[in-house]
Motif scaffolding. Structure first.
Motif, PDB file in Angstrom:
ATOM      1  N   THR A  18       0.875  -1.176   0.000  1.00  0.00           N
ATOM      2  CA  THR A  18       0.000   0.000   0.000  1.00  0.00           C
ATOM      3  C   THR A  18       0.911   1.224   0.000  1.00  0.00           C
ATOM      4  O   THR A  18       2.109   1.093  -0.178  1.00  0.00           O
ATOM      5  CB  THR A  18      -0.895   0.037   1.254  1.00  0.00           C
ATOM      6  N   GLY A  19       0.371   2.393   0.205  1.00  0.00           N
ATOM      7  CA  GLY A  19       1.209   3.575   0.250  1.00  0.00           C
ATOM      8  C   GLY A  19       1.954   3.670   1.583  1.00  0.00           C
ATOM      9  O   GLY A  19       2.799   4.520   1.768  1.00  0.00           O
TER      10      GLY A  19
ATOM     11  N   LEU B 243      -9.509  -3.151   3.262  1.00  0.00           N
ATOM     12  CA  LEU B 243      -9.855  -1.784   3.623  1.00  0.00           C
ATOM     13  C   LEU B 243      -8.536  -1.157   4.053  1.00  0.00           C
ATOM     14  O   LEU B 243      -7.889  -1.656   4.978  1.00  0.00           O
ATOM     15  CB  LEU B 243     -10.804  -1.779   4.829  1.00  0.00           C
ATOM     16  N   VAL B 244      -8.133  -0.100   3.378  1.00  0.00           N
ATOM     17  CA  VAL B 244      -6.855   0.519   3.693  1.00  0.00           C
ATOM     18  C   VAL B 244      -7.073   1.917   4.259  1.00  0.00           C
ATOM     19  O   VAL B 244      -7.661   2.778   3.592  1.00  0.00           O
ATOM     20  CB  VAL B 244      -5.959   0.626   2.433  1.00  0.00           C
ATOM     21  N   CYS B 245      -6.620   2.140   5.482  1.00  0.00           N
ATOM     22  CA  CYS B 245      -6.774   3.461   6.089  1.00  0.00           C
ATOM     23  C   CYS B 245      -5.698   4.397   5.573  1.00  0.00           C
ATOM     24  O   CYS B 245      -4.507   4.122   5.705  1.00  0.00           O
ATOM     25  CB  CYS B 245      -6.706   3.383   7.617  1.00  0.00           C
ATOM     26  N   THR B 246      -6.123   5.522   4.987  1.00  0.00           N
ATOM     27  CA  THR B 246      -5.161   6.455   4.402  1.00  0.00           C
ATOM     28  C   THR B 246      -4.468   7.298   5.464  1.00  0.00           C
ATOM     29  O   THR B 246      -3.525   8.017   5.172  1.00  0.00           O
ATOM     30  CB  THR B 246      -5.859   7.407   3.403  1.00  0.00           C
TER      31      THR B 246
ATOM     32  N   ASP C  67      -9.427  -6.906   6.483  1.00  0.00           N
ATOM     33  CA  ASP C  67     -10.024  -7.725   5.423  1.00  0.00           C
ATOM     34  C   ASP C  67     -11.522  -7.473   5.317  1.00  0.00           C
ATOM     35  O   ASP C  67     -12.177  -7.161   6.300  1.00  0.00           O
ATOM     36  CB  ASP C  67      -9.827  -9.218   5.742  1.00  0.00           C
TER      37      ASP C  67
ATOM     38  N   ASP D  16      -9.448  -2.805  -3.409  1.00  0.00           N
ATOM     39  CA  ASP D  16      -9.234  -2.165  -2.109  1.00  0.00           C
ATOM     40  C   ASP D  16     -10.214  -1.027  -1.917  1.00  0.00           C
ATOM     41  O   ASP D  16     -10.562  -0.341  -2.863  1.00  0.00           O
ATOM     42  CB  ASP D  16      -7.837  -1.534  -2.023  1.00  0.00           C
ATOM     43  N   LEU D  17     -10.598  -0.820  -0.677  1.00  0.00           N
ATOM     44  CA  LEU D  17     -11.337   0.386  -0.337  1.00  0.00           C
ATOM     45  C   LEU D  17     -10.365   1.255   0.439  1.00  0.00           C
ATOM     46  O   LEU D  17      -9.704   0.778   1.362  1.00  0.00           O
ATOM     47  CB  LEU D  17     -12.528   0.058   0.564  1.00  0.00           C
ATOM     48  N   SER D  18     -10.273   2.531   0.085  1.00  0.00           N
ATOM     49  CA  SER D  18      -9.407   3.403   0.876  1.00  0.00           C
ATOM     50  C   SER D  18     -10.267   4.458   1.552  1.00  0.00           C
ATOM     51  O   SER D  18     -11.307   4.858   1.036  1.00  0.00           O
ATOM     52  CB  SER D  18      -8.342   4.048  -0.006  1.00  0.00           C
ATOM     53  N   GLY D  19      -9.828   4.877   2.723  1.00  0.00           N
ATOM     54  CA  GLY D  19     -10.586   5.855   3.495  1.00  0.00           C
ATOM     55  C   GLY D  19     -10.052   5.890   4.912  1.00  0.00           C
ATOM     56  O   GLY D  19      -8.885   5.597   5.136  1.00  0.00           O
ATOM     57  N   LEU D  20     -10.916   6.263   5.843  1.00  0.00           N
ATOM     58  CA  LEU D  20     -10.472   6.366   7.227  1.00  0.00           C
ATOM     59  C   LEU D  20     -11.081   5.256   8.075  1.00  0.00           C
ATOM     60  O   LEU D  20     -12.296   5.037   8.048  1.00  0.00           O
ATOM     61  CB  LEU D  20     -10.877   7.729   7.799  1.00  0.00           C
ATOM     62  N   CYS D  21     -10.246   4.597   8.850  1.00  0.00           N
ATOM     63  CA  CYS D  21     -10.728   3.514   9.691  1.00  0.00           C
ATOM     64  C   CYS D  21     -11.463   4.094  10.898  1.00  0.00           C
ATOM     65  O   CYS D  21     -11.446   5.303  11.131  1.00  0.00           O
ATOM     66  CB  CYS D  21      -9.573   2.631  10.143  1.00  0.00           C
TER      67      CYS D  21
END
Lengths: 146, 146
Positions: free
Chosen positions: B74-75, B95-98, B105, B137-142
Motif C-alpha cells: 500500500t502507500g 480496507l486501507v486506512c489512508t 479484510d 481495495d477500499l481506501s478511506g479512514l478507519c
DNA sequence: ATTTATGCAAATCGTTTGCAAACCT
DNA sequence: AGGTTTGCAAACGATTTGCATAAAT
C-alpha cells in the motif's frame, strides 16, 4: 477536459490549499494530462525539461494534497502518478504487469461499477469505515511479457 | 484449513520450487495463518521469537515465489504479508486506512464477485493481458482515525 | 561432506530533507 | 522586502545482500 479547463480547476484546488500554480507545476500537470497511463518519476523527469528530481517529488506531494494528482503504488520500484479522476472525467482502473511493472488503464462497464459501488457502501458501513474511493487492479502479464 | 492441512500444502509448494520447509518458515506461516489481516514486517518480528529481520525478508521472498504468501503493497511505509487465498479458502479484499495505514479484510457478496470476474475476463482479453488475479481495495479512514 | 538457511552488519536505492539561490507578488 | 519554490547534495529508511556460521540432508 481541455488543457484550459484542467488548468482552471487545478488553480482552484491549489489556491484552496494556499499553494501557487507555478510554471513547474503547470509543466507537470500538462505532462500528466497528455498521458494515457500513470507515469513514473523517471518518465516525468525525462519529459519535463530540466526539472530537478527533488522538485518533482515535492510538487507531487503538493499536487496530491490538493487533490490534483493521485499516487499509484504497486510492487514496482517506482511510484506512479496520474491526474485525479475528476479532472479527467474518466473513472478507470489499472492493469499491472507483474513482470515488467508496466501499468495500463482500463474501464469496466458502468453497470458493473454501479453494482460494485453499492456493494462497497454496505461493506464500508459494516466496518465503520469512511470510504473515499476504491481501487480495482488486475495483475498478470502484459502483452510484451507473456 | 487446519494448521496441519496448511502445512501439507505449504510443504508441497515449497518442494515444487526446490525449497525446504524449515522451522523458521513454519513459524512464519503459522503466524500468518493465525492472523485475520495482513501483517507488516515489525509485526511479524514481534511475534516470531528471535527471527532475524533479514531472514524474514528472505523467507517472504521464497514463500511468495512458492505461492504460499501474498505481498500487499500500500502507500504505507511497510509491505504486508498474508497467506495465499487458496490456503485460507477465503477470497477477500482490503480496507486501507489512508491515515494510519491499517489494513483490514472484507468480503463482498459472491454474486458481485461473479459479475466482476466475468467483466474482468473480457477486459483482460481486450488488452491481451494474461490475468492471474485481481485486487479490490477500499481506501478511506478507519474507525479510529475518522 | 556438501548444500542450504540463518544472523549480523553493510550496502542499495527510491524518496525525503536542509540549505542557499532564484522567483514571485 | 518577505515569503515561497527550486536545485543540489546529503540524509533517510525499508529492503536487500555479502559473508561467516549453523542446520539440514
Amino acid at each position: 477536459m481541455t488543457a484550459g479547463e484542467v488548468d482552471v480547476a487545478v488553480e482552484t484546488r491549489l489556491t484552496s490549499v494556499e499553494q501557487r500554480y507555478t510554471a513547474k507545476r503547470r509543466v507537470l500537470v500538462e505532462i500528466l494530462r497528455r498521458s494515457t497511463r500513470p507515469l513514473t518519476m523517471p518518465e516525468m523527469l525525462e519529459q519535463g525539461d530540466g526539472l530537478a528530481q527533488s522538485s518533482v517529488y515535492r510538487n507531487m506531494v503538493v499536487l496530491e494534497q490538493a487533490g490534483v494528482v493521485r499516487r499509484i503504488v504497486t510492487g514496482d520500484e517506482f511510484a506512479r502518478f496520474e491526474l485525479a479522476e475528476d479532472l479527467t472525467g474518466h473513472h478507470h482502473h489499472h492493469l499491472v504487469c507483474t513482470s515488467c511493472g508496466a501499468v495500463a488503464d482500463f474501464i469496466v462497464p458502468q453497470e458493473i461499477e454501479d453494482l460494485l459501488e453499492s456493494a462497497l457502501v454496505g461493506v464500508a458501513e459494516a466496518h465503520e469505515f469512511a470510504v473515499d474511493g476504491h481501487r480495482l487492479d488486475l495483475s498478470g502479464l502484459c502483452r510484451r511479457c507473456r
